[in-house]
Design a protein around this motif. Sequence first.
Motif: not given
Length: 172
Positions: A163-164, A166-167, A169
């Motif tokens: 899920q990280d 997708y951003g 960062d």
Amino acid sequence: SGDLSYADDLASYKKFAEYFDSFQIPWTCCFGNHDNQDGDEAVQRIVDAYMEHEFFVFVKCNPALGNSNVAIAIEKNGKCVEGVILMDTHDRVPYKENSCGLNQAWGYLTPEQLDWYEARVLELKKMGCNDTTLITHIPIHAYFLAANAAFKKPEPDKSIRLQDTYGPDIWN
């Protein structure tokens, strides 16, 4: 793209071939390190069994270059529109590391295979095909370089969760 089964498990390979034949369209494969673990002779038995299947597309090549280096020209209306190149990345490959003696490394594409690849791409271009897809089992070093260029450097002890990704960062 490899590891279809483990080494000389011919029954599993036959089931795989029957499944793909059921679609009644051309199919092929390249081998991975587990397919290669019983050596070239075992792979050739698998290839020989596959060659009996009507829809299997394969050209036997020089085993020194790998057991499944295949270049396929996909044509539409008699014109080459796409090239697909499959390359065998072998099983573990012995190498000598300084004074430590002989070690094993994961398979890779050899310089001779890269020459073979370059020649196939040139052949496809002469046929009018400018788009080619390369399929290998063990990713080539360029993937490692691309991943390092794409990701921001995370904390050394931080693992990246799906899920990280997708951003903003995570990505450069």
